[in-house]
Design an enzyme around this catalytic site. Structure first.
Site, PDB file in Angstrom:
ATOM      1  N   GLU A 167       0.831  -1.214   0.000  1.00  0.00           N
ATOM      2  CA  GLU A 167       0.000   0.000   0.000  1.00  0.00           C
ATOM      3  C   GLU A 167       0.867   1.267   0.000  1.00  0.00           C
ATOM      4  OE1 GLU A 167      -3.350   0.228  -0.157  1.00  0.00           O
ATOM      5  OE2 GLU A 167      -3.393   2.376   0.256  1.00  0.00           O
TER       6      GLU A 167
ATOM      7  N   HIS B 299      -4.284  -2.714   2.347  1.00  0.00           N
ATOM      8  CA  HIS B 299      -3.937  -2.277   3.702  1.00  0.00           C
ATOM      9  C   HIS B 299      -3.737  -3.495   4.605  1.00  0.00           C
ATOM     10  CE1 HIS B 299      -5.517   1.905   2.995  1.00  0.00           C
ATOM     11  NE2 HIS B 299      -4.493   2.144   3.775  1.00  0.00           N
TER      12      HIS B 299
HETATM   13  N1  LIG Z   1     -13.974   4.725   6.507  1.00  0.00           N
HETATM   14  C1  LIG Z   1     -13.083   4.207   7.327  1.00  0.00           C
HETATM   15  N2  LIG Z   1     -13.476   3.656   8.499  1.00  0.00           N
HETATM   16  C2  LIG Z   1     -12.571   3.120   9.347  1.00  0.00           C
HETATM   17  N3  LIG Z   1     -11.266   3.074   9.092  1.00  0.00           N
HETATM   18  C3  LIG Z   1     -10.812   3.597   7.945  1.00  0.00           C
HETATM   19  C4  LIG Z   1     -11.693   4.193   7.004  1.00  0.00           C
HETATM   20  N4  LIG Z   1     -10.963   4.629   5.948  1.00  0.00           N
HETATM   21  C5  LIG Z   1      -9.670   4.317   6.215  1.00  0.00           C
HETATM   22  N5  LIG Z   1      -9.573   3.700   7.408  1.00  0.00           N
HETATM   23  C6  LIG Z   1      -8.342   3.208   8.047  1.00  0.00           C
HETATM   24  O1  LIG Z   1      -7.393   4.242   8.099  1.00  0.00           O
HETATM   25  C7  LIG Z   1      -6.069   3.717   7.929  1.00  0.00           C
HETATM   26  C8  LIG Z   1      -5.403   4.477   6.779  1.00  0.00           C
HETATM   27  O2  LIG Z   1      -4.118   4.010   6.541  1.00  0.00           O
HETATM   28  P1  LIG Z   1      -3.168   4.570   5.352  1.00  0.00           P
HETATM   29  O3  LIG Z   1      -1.992   3.691   5.218  1.00  0.00           O
HETATM   30  O4  LIG Z   1      -3.963   4.827   4.128  1.00  0.00           O
HETATM   31  O5  LIG Z   1      -2.639   5.819   5.959  1.00  0.00           O
HETATM   32  P2  LIG Z   1      -2.775   7.339   6.092  1.00  0.00           P
HETATM   33  O6  LIG Z   1      -1.804   7.716   7.095  1.00  0.00           O
HETATM   34  O7  LIG Z   1      -4.196   7.760   6.161  1.00  0.00           O
HETATM   35  O8  LIG Z   1      -2.197   7.987   4.945  1.00  0.00           O
HETATM   36  P3  LIG Z   1      -1.991   8.014   3.509  1.00  0.00           P
HETATM   37  O9  LIG Z   1      -3.055   7.171   2.879  1.00  0.00           O
HETATM   38  O10 LIG Z   1      -2.144   9.460   3.187  1.00  0.00           O
HETATM   39  O11 LIG Z   1      -0.642   7.497   3.464  1.00  0.00           O
HETATM   40  C9  LIG Z   1      -6.238   2.233   7.719  1.00  0.00           C
HETATM   41  O12 LIG Z   1      -6.113   1.553   8.949  1.00  0.00           O
HETATM   42  C10 LIG Z   1      -7.688   2.107   7.245  1.00  0.00           C
HETATM   43  O13 LIG Z   1      -8.287   0.862   7.544  1.00  0.00           O
END
Ligand SMILES: Nc1ncnc2c1ncn2[C@@H]1O[C@H](COP(=O)(O)OP(=O)(O)OP(=O)(O)O)[C@@H](O)[C@H]1O
Length: 349
Positions: A10, A316
């Site tokens: 990811e 993820h």
């Molecule tokens: N609608 C949602 N409800 C609950 N959890 C969510 C939702 N959308 C995303 N998440 C959670 O948020 C986290 C996002 O992780 P990700 O690696 O995408 O990191 P990020 O720090 O947001 O940054 P980026 O995507 O900008 O790198 C994951 O654990 C994912 O499951």
């Protein structure tokens, strides 16, 4: 020193956050390169930098590369995790403020503090309800409720709503330390008990939350689901609106939301949240796509095996599994055809 490739799978912020949590818990120094290489604006953003500093604060870690935009970080824990009273504010990482999701900062330090000796109180400031991250409503009603079944003792209280782009929300978290984590078994979800929701607006007229609530209740009832959605009008630093639905099944919980934006009707916001919930409902799975990756960390630190069935196997999930395995604490098997996840802690072998 464990070397982590931030661009793996990811290639997002979660690779960093899981590594920080595990480094703080185990005391093992880490070096991460290629941080968020898979993202349009790679490197540490405000939310990530706040998580880095929060993790460093609780275990007195030495840092190298802790700057906005940095794609490299060295994190060397100085002591065991210290329980205490802490405040972390996403605004300190980025001048002018940011809606960086404080839920993700919270998830980075929750398990280290829960496994430390002594209780902690943490104040977090930033975005509380922002897209692409768990909302504080999800953290409270889904994530922490499920983790409570694994032995975590933590509560959150929302003090102020913080939306994109201004942020400005506040949450207080109480974490009891010294807990032992147990495994979780979630292959069957059981019958739906109820859907509860909050339709919220800050600094906007009262008809907005009311229309979101009415539309969601109607849609869910038409689909044969028992639903009750409360309309709320709250104070905030900026205008914002959204609807947050939590479905409670006999053995599990899930949550979905929709966010208001300019030129989108309140009814449409409710429809977006309901569509996601109904789609999940049809899968028959106990664990939603997001909780699927969030359960890996507590499951890896538990003293028994965990097994759960997920609605969708996301990158993820598979990425987080690979990062956690690098620390040698657990073996994780993701069966893509059965959509099951098995976590076998090494101590539980
Ligand atoms: N609608 C949602 N409800 C609950 N959890 C969510 C939702 N959308 C995303 N998440 C959670 O948020 C986290 C996002 O992780 P990700 O690696 O995408 O990191 P990020 O720090 O947001 O940054 P980026 O995507 O900008 O790198 C994951 O654990 C994912 O499951």
């Amino acid at each position: 020193m464990i070397d982590i490739d931030g661009s793996y799978g990811e290639g997002g912020g979660q690779v960093l956050r899981s590594s920080l949590s595990l480094s703080a818990i185990t005391g093992e120094p880490i070096r991460i390169v290629g941080i968020r290489a898979g993202r349009k604006k790679p490197g540490l953003a405000a939310q990530h930098l706040t998580a880095v500093r929060a993790a460093a604060r609780i275990c007195n870690a030495q840092l190298r590369g802790d700057a906005l935009g940095s794609m490299m970080l060295e994190f060397i824990p100085g002591t065991a995790v210290q329980a205490g009273i802490y405040t972390f504010d996403v605004r300190e990482a980025q001048q002018g403020g940011s809606a960086g999701a404080i839920a993700l900062v919270l998830q980075t330090i929750l398990l280290p503090l829960a496994l430390a000796t002594g209780d902690s109180q943490v104040t977090l400031r930033g975005g509380t309800h922002v897209s692409f991250s768990p909302t504080m409503t999800y953290i409270e009603q889904v994530y922490l409720s499920m983790l409570r079944r694994m032995g975590v003792e933590a509560e959150v209280k929302l003090g102020a709503w913080g939306w994109y782009p201004q942020g400005g929300g506040e949450v207080k978290m109480q974490v009891n330390g010294g807990i032992k984590l147990s495994g979780i078994n979630l292959l069957e979800r059981g019958d739906l008990q109820q859907v509860q929701g909050l339709a919220v607006a800050t600094e906007l007229p009262a008809h907005i939350p009311q229309r979101m609530a009415n539309r969601a209740e109607n849609l869910l009832r038409e689909a044969g689901l028992k639903a009750s959605v409360q309309a709320l009008r709250e104070k905030g630093v900026a205008p914002g609106a959204g609807i947050f639905l939590t479905a409670e099944y006999k053995n599990s919980l899930t949550g979905f939301g929709g966010f208001g934006r300019l030129r989108m009707t309140s009814e449409k916001v409710a429809e977006i949240a309901c569509e996601q919930l109904l789609k999940f409902h049809q899968t028959g799975a106990p664990v939603d796509e997001h909780l699927a990756d969030q359960l890996l960390l507590p499951a890896a630190l538990a003293s028994q095996q965990s097994q759960y069935r997920v609605a969708e196997v996301s990158t993820h999930l598979t990425t987080n599994a690979a990062v956690i395995e690098q620390f040698g604490l657990a073996r994780i098997r993701v069966d893509e055809s059965e959509k099951t996840v098995t976590v076998i802690p090494v101590i539980g072998d």
